[in-house]
Design a protein around this motif. Structure first.
Motif, PDB file in Angstrom:
ATOM      1  N   VAL A   8      10.445  32.994  15.946  1.00 52.30           N
ATOM      2  CA  VAL A   8       9.890  33.614  14.749  1.00 52.30           C
ATOM      3  C   VAL A   8      10.629  33.065  13.535  1.00 52.30           C
ATOM      4  O   VAL A   8      11.865  33.018  13.516  1.00 52.30           O
ATOM      5  CB  VAL A   8      10.018  35.156  14.803  1.00 52.30           C
ATOM      6  CG1 VAL A   8       9.428  35.799  13.555  1.00 52.30           C
ATOM      7  CG2 VAL A   8       9.347  35.702  16.062  1.00 52.30           C
ATOM      8  N   LEU A   9       9.843  32.652  12.535  1.00 45.20           N
ATOM      9  CA  LEU A   9      10.425  32.110  11.309  1.00 45.20           C
ATOM     10  C   LEU A   9      10.928  33.220  10.400  1.00 45.20           C
ATOM     11  O   LEU A   9      10.427  34.344  10.435  1.00 45.20           O
ATOM     12  CB  LEU A   9       9.376  31.288  10.552  1.00 45.20           C
ATOM     13  CG  LEU A   9       8.921  30.012  11.227  1.00 45.20           C
ATOM     14  CD1 LEU A   9       7.754  29.406  10.458  1.00 45.20           C
ATOM     15  CD2 LEU A   9      10.066  29.023  11.342  1.00 45.20           C
ATOM     16  N   ARG A  10      11.863  32.859   9.550  1.00 46.49           N
ATOM     17  CA  ARG A  10      12.307  33.774   8.496  1.00 46.49           C
ATOM     18  C   ARG A  10      11.152  33.947   7.507  1.00 46.49           C
ATOM     19  O   ARG A  10      10.368  33.026   7.289  1.00 46.49           O
ATOM     20  CB  ARG A  10      13.536  33.219   7.784  1.00 46.49           C
ATOM     21  CG  ARG A  10      14.747  33.112   8.684  1.00 46.49           C
ATOM     22  CD  ARG A  10      15.970  32.610   7.927  1.00 46.49           C
ATOM     23  NE  ARG A  10      17.054  32.344   8.846  1.00 46.49           N
ATOM     24  CZ  ARG A  10      17.872  33.267   9.332  1.00 46.49           C
ATOM     25  NH1 ARG A  10      17.721  34.527   8.959  1.00 46.49           N
ATOM     26  NH2 ARG A  10      18.831  32.943  10.179  1.00 46.49           N
ATOM     27  N   TYR A  17       9.434  25.001   7.003  1.00 38.64           N
ATOM     28  CA  TYR A  17       9.628  24.639   8.404  1.00 38.64           C
ATOM     29  C   TYR A  17       8.720  23.469   8.778  1.00 38.64           C
ATOM     30  O   TYR A  17       9.159  22.513   9.407  1.00 38.64           O
ATOM     31  CB  TYR A  17       9.349  25.844   9.307  1.00 38.64           C
ATOM     32  CG  TYR A  17       9.550  25.561  10.764  1.00 38.64           C
ATOM     33  CD1 TYR A  17      10.808  25.667  11.346  1.00 38.64           C
ATOM     34  CD2 TYR A  17       8.485  25.179  11.575  1.00 38.64           C
ATOM     35  CE1 TYR A  17      11.001  25.409  12.685  1.00 38.64           C
ATOM     36  CE2 TYR A  17       8.672  24.921  12.918  1.00 38.64           C
ATOM     37  CZ  TYR A  17       9.930  25.033  13.474  1.00 38.64           C
ATOM     38  OH  TYR A  17      10.116  24.753  14.810  1.00 38.64           O
ATOM     39  N   GLU A  18       7.472  23.537   8.372  1.00 40.55           N
ATOM     40  CA  GLU A  18       6.549  22.444   8.692  1.00 40.55           C
ATOM     41  C   GLU A  18       6.971  21.161   7.996  1.00 40.55           C
ATOM     42  O   GLU A  18       6.867  20.076   8.582  1.00 40.55           O
ATOM     43  CB  GLU A  18       5.123  22.840   8.326  1.00 40.55           C
ATOM     44  CG  GLU A  18       4.572  23.862   9.295  1.00 40.55           C
ATOM     45  CD  GLU A  18       3.069  24.047   9.182  1.00 40.55           C
ATOM     46  OE1 GLU A  18       2.383  23.214   8.541  1.00 40.55           O
ATOM     47  OE2 GLU A  18       2.578  25.034   9.757  1.00 40.55           O
ATOM     48  N   TRP A  43       3.412  24.907  17.947  1.00 36.53           N
ATOM     49  CA  TRP A  43       2.280  25.414  17.183  1.00 36.53           C
ATOM     50  C   TRP A  43       2.775  26.594  16.362  1.00 36.53           C
ATOM     51  O   TRP A  43       3.687  27.306  16.780  1.00 36.53           O
ATOM     52  CB  TRP A  43       1.166  25.904  18.113  1.00 36.53           C
ATOM     53  CG  TRP A  43       0.487  24.845  18.893  1.00 36.53           C
ATOM     54  CD1 TRP A  43      -0.662  24.190  18.560  1.00 36.53           C
ATOM     55  CD2 TRP A  43       0.882  24.320  20.163  1.00 36.53           C
ATOM     56  NE1 TRP A  43      -0.990  23.290  19.540  1.00 36.53           N
ATOM     57  CE2 TRP A  43      -0.066  23.344  20.536  1.00 36.53           C
ATOM     58  CE3 TRP A  43       1.939  24.569  21.034  1.00 36.53           C
ATOM     59  CZ2 TRP A  43       0.008  22.633  21.724  1.00 36.53           C
ATOM     60  CZ3 TRP A  43       2.036  23.861  22.208  1.00 36.53           C
ATOM     61  CH2 TRP A  43       1.069  22.904  22.544  1.00 36.53           C
ATOM     62  N   ARG A  44       2.150  26.805  15.199  1.00 35.95           N
ATOM     63  CA  ARG A  44       2.527  27.925  14.347  1.00 35.95           C
ATOM     64  C   ARG A  44       1.321  28.803  14.063  1.00 35.95           C
ATOM     65  O   ARG A  44       0.238  28.321  13.763  1.00 35.95           O
ATOM     66  CB  ARG A  44       3.102  27.429  13.018  1.00 35.95           C
ATOM     67  CG  ARG A  44       3.591  28.574  12.125  1.00 35.95           C
ATOM     68  CD  ARG A  44       4.243  28.079  10.850  1.00 35.95           C
ATOM     69  NE  ARG A  44       3.288  27.471   9.931  1.00 35.95           N
ATOM     70  CZ  ARG A  44       2.491  28.144   9.102  1.00 35.95           C
ATOM     71  NH1 ARG A  44       2.509  29.474   9.083  1.00 35.95           N
ATOM     72  NH2 ARG A  44       1.669  27.513   8.304  1.00 35.95           N
ATOM     73  N   SER A  45       1.533  30.117  14.158  1.00 37.09           N
ATOM     74  CA  SER A  45       0.554  31.115  13.743  1.00 37.09           C
ATOM     75  C   SER A  45       1.313  32.115  12.892  1.00 37.09           C
ATOM     76  O   SER A  45       2.121  32.894  13.406  1.00 37.09           O
ATOM     77  CB  SER A  45      -0.066  31.802  14.960  1.00 37.09           C
ATOM     78  OG  SER A  45      -0.977  32.802  14.544  1.00 37.09           O
ATOM     79  N   GLY A  46       1.111  32.028  11.572  1.00 34.61           N
ATOM     80  CA  GLY A  46       1.898  32.863  10.667  1.00 34.61           C
ATOM     81  C   GLY A  46       3.361  32.494  10.791  1.00 34.61           C
ATOM     82  O   GLY A  46       3.729  31.336  10.682  1.00 34.61           O
ATOM     83  N   TYR A  81      15.601  28.315   8.624  1.00 34.63           N
ATOM     84  CA  TYR A  81      14.156  28.539   8.734  1.00 34.63           C
ATOM     85  C   TYR A  81      13.791  29.502   9.865  1.00 34.63           C
ATOM     86  O   TYR A  81      12.849  30.277   9.743  1.00 34.63           O
ATOM     87  CB  TYR A  81      13.426  27.213   8.974  1.00 34.63           C
ATOM     88  CG  TYR A  81      13.627  26.231   7.856  1.00 34.63           C
ATOM     89  CD1 TYR A  81      12.787  26.220   6.749  1.00 34.63           C
ATOM     90  CD2 TYR A  81      14.680  25.323   7.880  1.00 34.63           C
ATOM     91  CE1 TYR A  81      12.974  25.338   5.706  1.00 34.63           C
ATOM     92  CE2 TYR A  81      14.875  24.427   6.842  1.00 34.63           C
ATOM     93  CZ  TYR A  81      14.030  24.445   5.760  1.00 34.63           C
ATOM     94  OH  TYR A  81      14.222  23.570   4.720  1.00 34.63           O
ATOM     95  N   VAL A  82      14.503  29.416  10.975  1.00 27.71           N
ATOM     96  CA  VAL A  82      14.152  30.194  12.163  1.00 27.71           C
ATOM     97  C   VAL A  82      14.988  31.468  12.211  1.00 27.71           C
ATOM     98  O   VAL A  82      16.222  31.414  12.168  1.00 27.71           O
ATOM     99  CB  VAL A  82      14.375  29.367  13.449  1.00 27.71           C
ATOM    100  CG1 VAL A  82      14.052  30.207  14.688  1.00 27.71           C
ATOM    101  CG2 VAL A  82      13.513  28.109  13.425  1.00 27.71           C
ATOM    102  N   ASP A  83      14.304  32.602  12.288  1.00 29.27           N
ATOM    103  CA  ASP A  83      14.983  33.888  12.367  1.00 29.27           C
ATOM    104  C   ASP A  83      15.573  34.086  13.762  1.00 29.27           C
ATOM    105  O   ASP A  83      16.739  34.406  13.909  1.00 29.27           O
ATOM    106  CB  ASP A  83      14.013  35.019  12.024  1.00 29.27           C
ATOM    107  CG  ASP A  83      14.689  36.362  11.994  1.00 29.27           C
ATOM    108  OD1 ASP A  83      15.662  36.511  11.238  1.00 29.27           O
ATOM    109  OD2 ASP A  83      14.256  37.263  12.748  1.00 29.27           O
TER     110      ASP A  83
END
Length: 116
Positions: A8-10, A17-18, A43-46, A81-83
């Protein structure tokens, strides 16, 4: 073996991040190869990231990466970037129990059903 991971991203870090993943450092790519990782897709979703990691031995690959200076630098950088990663049971060995075995694919079935 193919292992699925979920991170999960911050908040607010989606586009950043992308951008940093548009081209990751060459020394990190070399570290991934040395660790035995043949492919890693994200892959990213939100704010949710879904990873597929292909390698022979996931636990050994993660242990090798933990010791690799290129990966250590990357982890320190990407931490902005990554929580967090969702819990996979506590260790890379436990994550191996989550290895993905394909159950069904539309293209495969549809292709087999088409007259040849």
């Amino acid at each position: 073996m193919r292992v699925a991971l979920h991170s999960v991203l911050r908040e607010g870090q989606e586009s950043g991040y992308e951008q940093v993943h548009a081209t990751v450092p060459e020394d990190l790519l070399a570290a991934l190869r040395r660790a035995g990782i043949t492919n890693w897709r994200i892959w990213r979703s939100g704010r949710h990231l879904f990873h597929l990691v292909d390698c022979e031995d996931f636990a050994a690959a993660m242990a090798a990466l933990d010791e690799d200076p290129a990966n250590q630098r990357w982890q320190e950088f990407i931490g902005a970037y990554v929580d967090h990663f969702e819990d996979t049971g506590g260790s890379p060995a436990e994550a191996e129990r989550m290895a993905l075995g394909e159950v069904w694919e539309l293209r495969a079935q549809a292709g087999a059903a088409e007259p040849g």
